[in-house]
Scaffold this motif. Sequence first.
Motif, PDB file in Angstrom:
ATOM      1  N   VAL A   1      32.537 -47.548  63.737  1.00  0.00           N
ATOM      2  CA  VAL A   1      31.898 -48.972  62.881  1.00  0.00           C
ATOM      3  C   VAL A   1      30.466 -48.955  63.184  1.00  0.00           C
ATOM      4  O   VAL A   1      30.462 -49.314  64.514  1.00  0.00           O
ATOM      5  N   ARG A   2      29.652 -49.419  62.450  1.00  0.00           N
ATOM      6  CA  ARG A   2      28.534 -49.903  62.760  1.00  0.00           C
ATOM      7  C   ARG A   2      28.342 -51.242  62.208  1.00  0.00           C
ATOM      8  O   ARG A   2      28.350 -51.546  61.075  1.00  0.00           O
ATOM      9  N   VAL A   3      27.897 -52.124  63.193  1.00  0.00           N
ATOM     10  CA  VAL A   3      27.921 -53.666  62.780  1.00  0.00           C
ATOM     11  C   VAL A   3      26.342 -54.109  62.843  1.00  0.00           C
ATOM     12  O   VAL A   3      25.845 -53.774  63.938  1.00  0.00           O
ATOM     13  N   LEU A   4      25.809 -54.503  61.779  1.00  0.00           N
ATOM     14  CA  LEU A   4      24.413 -55.003  61.558  1.00  0.00           C
ATOM     15  C   LEU A   4      24.526 -56.550  61.573  1.00  0.00           C
ATOM     16  O   LEU A   4      25.012 -57.155  60.722  1.00  0.00           O
ATOM     17  N   ILE A   5      23.723 -57.159  62.408  1.00  0.00           N
ATOM     18  CA  ILE A   5      23.834 -58.762  62.264  1.00  0.00           C
ATOM     19  C   ILE A   5      22.081 -59.269  62.146  1.00  0.00           C
ATOM     20  O   ILE A   5      21.302 -58.394  62.852  1.00  0.00           O
ATOM     21  N   GLU A   6      22.035 -60.000  61.239  1.00  0.00           N
ATOM     22  CA  GLU A   6      20.810 -60.596  61.007  1.00  0.00           C
ATOM     23  C   GLU A   6      20.822 -62.142  61.404  1.00  0.00           C
ATOM     24  O   GLU A   6      21.623 -62.920  60.870  1.00  0.00           O
ATOM     25  N   SER A   7      20.076 -62.562  62.458  1.00  0.00           N
ATOM     26  CA  SER A   7      19.922 -63.878  62.808  1.00  0.00           C
ATOM     27  C   SER A   7      18.592 -64.519  62.490  1.00  0.00           C
ATOM     28  O   SER A   7      17.624 -63.763  62.225  1.00  0.00           O
ATOM     29  N   THR A   8      18.481 -65.648  62.229  1.00  0.00           N
ATOM     30  CA  THR A   8      17.434 -66.491  62.408  1.00  0.00           C
ATOM     31  C   THR A   8      17.154 -67.692  63.100  1.00  0.00           C
ATOM     32  O   THR A   8      18.109 -68.492  63.580  1.00  0.00           O
ATOM     33  N   HIS A   9      15.847 -68.082  63.328  1.00  0.00           N
ATOM     34  CA  HIS A   9      15.387 -69.122  64.216  1.00  0.00           C
ATOM     35  C   HIS A   9      14.107 -69.486  63.599  1.00  0.00           C
ATOM     36  O   HIS A   9      13.250 -69.123  63.797  1.00  0.00           O
ATOM     37  N   GLN A  10      14.209 -70.981  63.104  1.00  0.00           N
ATOM     38  CA  GLN A  10      12.832 -71.415  62.544  1.00  0.00           C
ATOM     39  C   GLN A  10      12.143 -70.631  61.509  1.00  0.00           C
ATOM     40  O   GLN A  10      10.933 -70.348  61.803  1.00  0.00           O
ATOM     41  N   GLY A  11      12.725 -69.965  60.652  1.00  0.00           N
ATOM     42  CA  GLY A  11      12.081 -69.453  59.602  1.00  0.00           C
ATOM     43  C   GLY A  11      12.084 -67.752  59.815  1.00  0.00           C
ATOM     44  O   GLY A  11      11.404 -67.029  59.244  1.00  0.00           O
ATOM     45  N   GLU A  12      11.974 -67.498  61.231  1.00  0.00           N
ATOM     46  CA  GLU A  12      11.871 -65.952  61.704  1.00  0.00           C
ATOM     47  C   GLU A  12      13.447 -65.486  61.837  1.00  0.00           C
ATOM     48  O   GLU A  12      14.335 -65.771  62.078  1.00  0.00           O
ATOM     49  N   SER A  13      13.325 -64.205  61.123  1.00  0.00           N
ATOM     50  CA  SER A  13      14.624 -63.356  61.222  1.00  0.00           C
ATOM     51  C   SER A  13      14.318 -62.149  61.981  1.00  0.00           C
ATOM     52  O   SER A  13      13.397 -61.360  62.109  1.00  0.00           O
ATOM     53  N   TRP A  14      15.418 -61.797  62.514  1.00  0.00           N
ATOM     54  CA  TRP A  14      15.686 -60.421  63.136  1.00  0.00           C
ATOM     55  C   TRP A  14      17.028 -59.538  63.043  1.00  0.00           C
ATOM     56  O   TRP A  14      17.945 -60.356  62.985  1.00  0.00           O
ATOM     57  N   SER A  15      17.182 -58.224  63.307  1.00  0.00           N
ATOM     58  CA  SER A  15      18.293 -57.663  63.002  1.00  0.00           C
ATOM     59  C   SER A  15      18.802 -57.022  64.416  1.00  0.00           C
ATOM     60  O   SER A  15      17.991 -56.510  65.124  1.00  0.00           O
ATOM     61  N   THR A  16      20.047 -56.814  64.585  1.00  0.00           N
ATOM     62  CA  THR A  16      20.463 -56.152  65.559  1.00  0.00           C
ATOM     63  C   THR A  16      21.683 -55.312  65.240  1.00  0.00           C
ATOM     64  O   THR A  16      22.257 -55.410  64.412  1.00  0.00           O
ATOM     65  N   VAL A  17      22.158 -54.354  66.243  1.00  0.00           N
ATOM     66  CA  VAL A  17      23.185 -53.528  65.926  1.00  0.00           C
ATOM     67  C   VAL A  17      23.922 -53.180  66.999  1.00  0.00           C
ATOM     68  O   VAL A  17      23.681 -53.102  68.234  1.00  0.00           O
ATOM     69  N   GLY A  18      25.194 -52.933  66.716  1.00  0.00           N
ATOM     70  CA  GLY A  18      26.147 -52.470  67.558  1.00  0.00           C
ATOM     71  C   GLY A  18      27.194 -51.297  67.107  1.00  0.00           C
ATOM     72  O   GLY A  18      27.258 -51.430  65.862  1.00  0.00           O
ATOM     73  N   VAL A  19      27.696 -50.338  67.980  1.00  0.00           N
ATOM     74  CA  VAL A  19      28.500 -49.455  67.337  1.00  0.00           C
ATOM     75  C   VAL A  19      29.788 -48.939  68.363  1.00  0.00           C
ATOM     76  O   VAL A  19      29.697 -49.139  69.534  1.00  0.00           O
ATOM     77  N   SER A  20      30.949 -49.224  67.553  1.00  0.00           N
ATOM     78  CA  SER A  20      32.008 -48.828  68.634  1.00  0.00           C
ATOM     79  C   SER A  20      33.325 -48.403  67.774  1.00  0.00           C
ATOM     80  O   SER A  20      33.160 -48.504  66.262  1.00  0.00           O
ATOM     81  N   THR A  21      34.262 -47.897  68.200  1.00  0.00           N
ATOM     82  CA  THR A  21      35.541 -47.530  67.478  1.00  0.00           C
ATOM     83  C   THR A  21      36.306 -49.043  67.062  1.00  0.00           C
ATOM     84  O   THR A  21      37.155 -49.083  66.240  1.00  0.00           O
ATOM     85  N   ASN A  22      35.832 -49.997  67.814  1.00  0.00           N
ATOM     86  CA  ASN A  22      36.457 -51.425  67.773  1.00  0.00           C
ATOM     87  C   ASN A  22      35.490 -52.249  67.117  1.00  0.00           C
ATOM     88  O   ASN A  22      34.333 -52.474  67.869  1.00  0.00           O
TER      89      ASN A  22
END
Length: 540
Positions: free
Chosen positions: A480-501
Amino acid sequence: MTGRKIHLYDTTLRDGTQGEGISLSVEDKVKIAVRLDRFGVDYIEGGWPGSNPKDMAFFQRIKEVKLEHAKLTAFGSTCRPNVPASQDVNLRAILESGASVASIFGKAWDLHVFEALKTTLTENLRMIHESVTHLHENGLEVMFLAEHFFDGYKANAKYALDVLKAAEAAGADWVVLCDTNGGTLPHEINEIVTQVKEACSKPLGIHPHNDCELAVANAIAAVQAGAEQVQGTMNGIGERCGNVNLVSVIPNLQLKLGYNCVSLERLQQLTSTSRYVAEIANIMLPVNQPFVGNSAFAHKGGIHVSAVMKNASTYEHIEPEVIGNRRRILVSELSGQSNLLAKAEELQVCFNGEKSVSKEVVQRLKDKEHAGYQYEGAEASLTLMILEASGEEAKLFHLESFKVFMEKKPDKSIVSEAMVKCNINGQTVHTVAEGNGPVNALDNALRKALEQHFPILSHMHLKDYKVRVLDESEATSAKVRVLIESTHQGESWSTVGVSTNVIEASWEALADSVRYLLWKQGAEALDVEREEVRIGIVNH
């Protein structure tokens, strides 16, 4: 380059809401109207005041708002067969709406006169003439929308023109030709509008639908043939396949053909206006939407990127900044070193461009994407990869271990608990936290461990979380691929993780989101914030 003024008529608040899945509250409609006015739309159609309570409420609410540029328009139909216009309830509702412009439709196709209205051609002309006269005599600017005009013209050109002439004779300020079924081709639009232009004295508008994916082309063809107004919606939303997309029509007319739609300063608001309306309407814009899409000026192929970095016009038909968008360099398994170096420059990361190092990063990137990672939508994780390769990322923390427990209680509630052991600046920290799910519990435990060292994290929030199964044939053992979008004081960014878990993939993306913020803020900012917190504790 004619410079001729083309009037913009936006019907997002009425025709747009007829699109499947689109529903706007009264306050949603007010917000959109204010934004459209700021952008420079000439006419904003608020709805059909005689058709439903929400539209009636909108016209009352909008009276409290001062529009700086646009004219508010009320939509409706001609009076009913055998009913005097002065006694028609729908026309009365238009007059009571407070709008300064009335936009009423009437049948221009004899088929509809016979089959839909069940009346005569003569009575239909009476309905049109009398309705326009009634509204005009009451001081409104009147637009007559000739419904199904192009189908009607092809079936019975004389009667379709008689319909327009009836509206003209009654004092209509605009005559608008509607391709209601969206089935007319651009060359037909051009030919028919040219003929209508010769037969009519009033300014013409065009109202095309997109059933053949030709609404934008049809609007342009009509303008080139003499139309002076385009009626459409933001992002092309509307019934069936939608209305003409003003977001595409405007830059094509103004930047490609030299017509005057909005000021150049307002044109720079096009992308933000498009995305604002999409957000209020709760719709996801296609990433490849022309002009304003997130991928409209995104470059991925190495040859393309190399050329764009030398001269943007090699692969861009306009400067993205003109319509408020921006250029993006994508890095993927198709990338070469030029992509990587360009991306580092775009991200303002000081990257060691030595060939051996850049080749190593490109190879690492390709291996990662082969394993299921995707960095086009996770630029923060990509930044961290570049930093790590260049030796610039400070290792502020790393995971030693984590455990996640879930318990279903007798009352059928489910409790998730996570334990995290981190090494932070050489110190082992062990925390436990609960959450409304395993990922939330893990996030809470990680924050609990880190916030006492990095207080800035208390202001970081998880904005979006997405999971995608990469190989469905592997069933429960699939990656599975997990995409997370985070935010701080109006700025957003995205990160990714991949695993069978999914928990492990989530941890990887969560950890990257924290690492990115700490890098972004810089060690100096963190030291200042820690000192402020320390002083606050001492004073307290």
